[in-house]
Write an enzyme that holds these catalytic residues in place. Sequence first.
Site, short mmCIF file in Angstrom:
data_model
loop_
_atom_site.label_atom_id
_atom_site.label_comp_id
_atom_site.label_asym_id
_atom_site.label_seq_id
_atom_site.Cartn_x
_atom_site.Cartn_y
_atom_site.Cartn_z
N LYS A 14 -17.04 -28.78 -23.72
CA LYS A 14 -16.71 -28.11 -22.46
C LYS A 14 -15.64 -27.03 -22.65
O LYS A 14 -15.41 -26.21 -21.78
CB LYS A 14 -16.26 -29.14 -21.41
CG LYS A 14 -17.38 -30.08 -20.95
CD LYS A 14 -16.84 -31.14 -20.00
CE LYS A 14 -17.89 -32.16 -19.54
NZ LYS A 14 -18.73 -31.68 -18.44
N LYS B 207 -13.06 -31.39 -15.04
CA LYS B 207 -14.23 -32.10 -15.57
C LYS B 207 -13.73 -32.99 -16.69
O LYS B 207 -12.57 -32.90 -17.10
CB LYS B 207 -15.27 -31.10 -16.09
CG LYS B 207 -14.65 -29.99 -16.99
CD LYS B 207 -15.68 -29.00 -17.49
CE LYS B 207 -16.09 -27.95 -16.47
NZ LYS B 207 -17.44 -28.13 -15.97
N LYS C 40 -20.38 -27.47 -6.97
CA LYS C 40 -19.39 -27.81 -5.93
C LYS C 40 -18.43 -26.66 -5.70
O LYS C 40 -18.08 -26.33 -4.56
CB LYS C 40 -18.59 -29.05 -6.35
CG LYS C 40 -19.40 -30.32 -6.47
CD LYS C 40 -18.54 -31.41 -7.14
CE LYS C 40 -19.42 -32.49 -7.73
NZ LYS C 40 -18.68 -33.35 -8.68
C1 LIG Z 1 -18.80 -33.41 -9.98
C2 LIG Z 1 -17.93 -34.30 -10.75
C3 LIG Z 1 -18.01 -34.34 -12.14
C4 LIG Z 1 -18.98 -33.47 -12.93
O1 LIG Z 1 -18.35 -32.24 -13.24
P1 LIG Z 1 -18.95 -31.25 -14.34
O2 LIG Z 1 -18.08 -30.04 -14.21
O3 LIG Z 1 -20.36 -30.97 -13.93
O4 LIG Z 1 -18.84 -31.91 -15.64
C5 LIG Z 1 -17.17 -35.19 -12.82
N1 LIG Z 1 -16.26 -35.95 -12.18
C6 LIG Z 1 -16.14 -35.92 -10.83
C7 LIG Z 1 -15.11 -36.77 -10.18
C8 LIG Z 1 -16.96 -35.10 -10.07
O5 LIG Z 1 -16.83 -35.10 -8.74
#
Ligand SMILES: *Cc1c(COP(=O)(O)O)cnc(C)c1O
Length: 868
Positions: free
Chosen positions: A594, A588, A700
């Site tokens: 975070k 992330k 995801k």
């Molecule tokens: C899903 C996604 C994010 C968001 O991730 P978080 O863990 O919710 O902050 C950021 N960058 C990419 C490339 C993603 O696919």
Amino acid sequence: MPSKTNTQDPCLSSPSEPARPIAAALEEKDFSQSWQDHLRYSLAKDEFSATRIDWYVSLALAIRDRLVNRWIRTQQTYYEKDAKRIYYLSMEFLIGRSLGNALINLGLSDAAQNAYAEITKVLKKTKHAKALEEFGKALEDIEEKEPNAALGNGGLGRLAACFLDSMATLELPAYGYGIRYDFGIFFQKIQGGYQVETPDNWLRYGNPWELARPEGIYRVQFYGHVHQYHDDKGILKTDWVETEQVMAMAYDTPVPGYQNNTVNNIRLWAAKATREFEFGYFNDGDYEKAVSNKVHTEIISKVLYPNDSMSQGKELRLKQEHFFVSASLQDIVGRYKKTHDINFDCFPDKVAIQLNDTHPAIAVAELMRILLDHEGLSWDKAWSITVNTFAYTNHTVLPEALEKWSVDLMGSVLPRHLQIIYEINHRFLQLIRQVFPGDEQRVMRMSLIEEGSPKNVRMAFLAIVGSHSVNGVSELHTEIIKSTPSLFKDFYELWPEKFNAKTNGITQRRWLLLCNPSLSKIISDKIGSEWVTDLYKLRKLAKFADDKDFQKLWQKAKRESKQRLADYIAKNNNLKVNVNSMFDFQVKRIHEYKRQLLNVLHVIWRYNQIKTNPSANFAPRTVIFAGKAAPGYFIAKLLIKLINNVADVINHDEQIGDKLKVVFLENYSVSLAEIIMPASDLSEQISTAGTEASGTGNMKFALNGALTIGTLDGANIEIMEEVSAENMFLFGLNAEQVLELKNSGYSPRKYYEEDAALKHVIDMIQNGYFCSPAEPGLFQPIINNLLGEDKFLLLADFRDYLRAQLEVDETYKNKEAWTKKSILNVANMGRFSSDRTIQEYAEEIWSAKPVSITFNGRSKKSKPKKNG
Ligand SMILES: *Cc1c(COP(=O)(O)O)cnc(C)c1O
């Protein structure tokens, strides 16, 4: 203009033009032939001169051919049915690659595979080694030539992309509006452990998915001043005059739904100099100046600002925001006026505009300006239309992310808008004084203008006042924005009915079906493929969670994906990792809230444990990080360096071996996420409770069978409600406890002094254990943060995090128990489809209905039997 004839619905127009017949010839053409034709006739290449990029571009064009008729038909149908349109305004669309997604949505995956095999055969016969090599060994090799459309920073932009996919799949009449940046989010390289940014010139080889619309062009104004006067009838008129002007030119990209006939549109605007502007200087004989001014003007759509959760207050950014908002609203109003009376009575019945964060919030003032100054509506009527049209999504509670523009800057760049904002504010504050008589403190707090030097326009307040709906992106986040005094508590007390929660989601088409074919296959073999459009169907997996044979298949699928990632790591990081080790991910954006640093503290603690007790029975782990830091975010960039230095020490320690490896994967992107998610065992979602609005990375991972170690933050809480706490590893203070601790005076030093193992870890960082002798104090700023304010309470959560990590080890050692939890996580992820999210927006905010598209006499493509 078609007149209104329908007596039942005064807002329904009836267009006079009948549907035109569809030219279907291309649809029937052999796919392999189409591909080869495009190589020859669109690119003027033969199979000997074609590069792999040529093969990609020609394939994309062959696919686009199969989208075009449905695209046209979809737009015709919306017009004929006079459907209510949804406009999603977003500064960011983090789309990634389109090719694989288009293939599955069109049901062309097999056709493309067959065409690939066929062309391979032809090339083999030529015995032309170079030609064969350029064509690659598998279709994937060609797919990998597609650059990511990376017009976003992270979660917010990716959400917009998932929403477009869901809106098309749910047959909603939706349009995305944004900016066609020449440069998307920078490429991240790691050099000597440091992040180095290089430009993402994604359009270098052209973009086969988009269509330029040179006729779809609008004038956008900046600067100048406001001229008010009474016309000959005595009516007050307002002109915005002597402005600088920029043209916004449309580029359209098709957005296909999943195996229906819907192909929606995303329209991105590029800045172009006006012709007057160019000719003006040209006629004065200053050709060079004409051209350099053109370059200057077109800078507006040049580059995406790379800050996630941080507003910088730069003039060019404000210009970008107004640029795409103004072009989009002119387009939207123009489309409405084609088929509706110009009294605008029906505008909110035909138009819903969603503001993705405050980045497009200037739209509230811009729509007012159009309705007042151009369309001649009264203030009250224009205001009622505006409020009933707009809805606003808040994405963050971090104070530094809340957009504010100085009154001086806005008065200079957008003088008429500032005037309108002052008038909105004047009327709004009158309302506050009526509802809360004598409460001048409240009036101050709620004013759209923040007093002080400089005075600022609070864009979130403008968005709230100008919208009929304000939503948070998870249940917890919505409660926080409603109850926090420094956020929107006052607004909630005034308008409780405006506030609602819409928990984020992800599209299972990209984030399972496309990215994880091995897991998708065993799921569909077991329970059918309905989950592709109804994710709740995954519940049927629950009863196989204990099934030994199914568990074996599940483990095998996971292993295949881990092997693929291990190969990637070997190639990119020159490091061998053990696929039998637990793959533990934190991927992330790099941000203090975070808490990647908390993860690092645990890694160092684990390293120390293994060193002092080599026989300790830890499950072998590969801890993997990825993520970009904003280029100006010093401490985040230093953290990347720390991760890489820690990795360097641990990975080269022979005593450690396979028990622990640390990896930083460079350039986190959508296509890298598509490799990572399927390979994940453990998902780190460890933000300080109350700081991560929702998260979608968490979804995801869980959808791909990872177990989550996480705090009670954002959507983690709702994931827990679905998969149950026993199938996750929860730890740490909850949002309420975080507030309490902060209010009672938090002292990180106390934790440091009282916890010898923690102290040891921090001392190692401080004393240069992970530094080269040349730069001993390198990480001191990180230590100062930790032992000073520790704003995000890492030390308070450290011990409980270790406890949860040890539980992770124990569970991982029991393969059956782990696999069972993994299956149960996937089985209970139904709620986190962006289809569910969009359904809620459509029903509760937009009042928008699906419109089915009939194509060649069929209302939907016949459902394929198998997935893909
Ligand atoms: C899903 C996604 C994010 C968001 O991730 P978080 O863990 O919710 O902050 C950021 N960058 C990419 C490339 C993603 O696919």
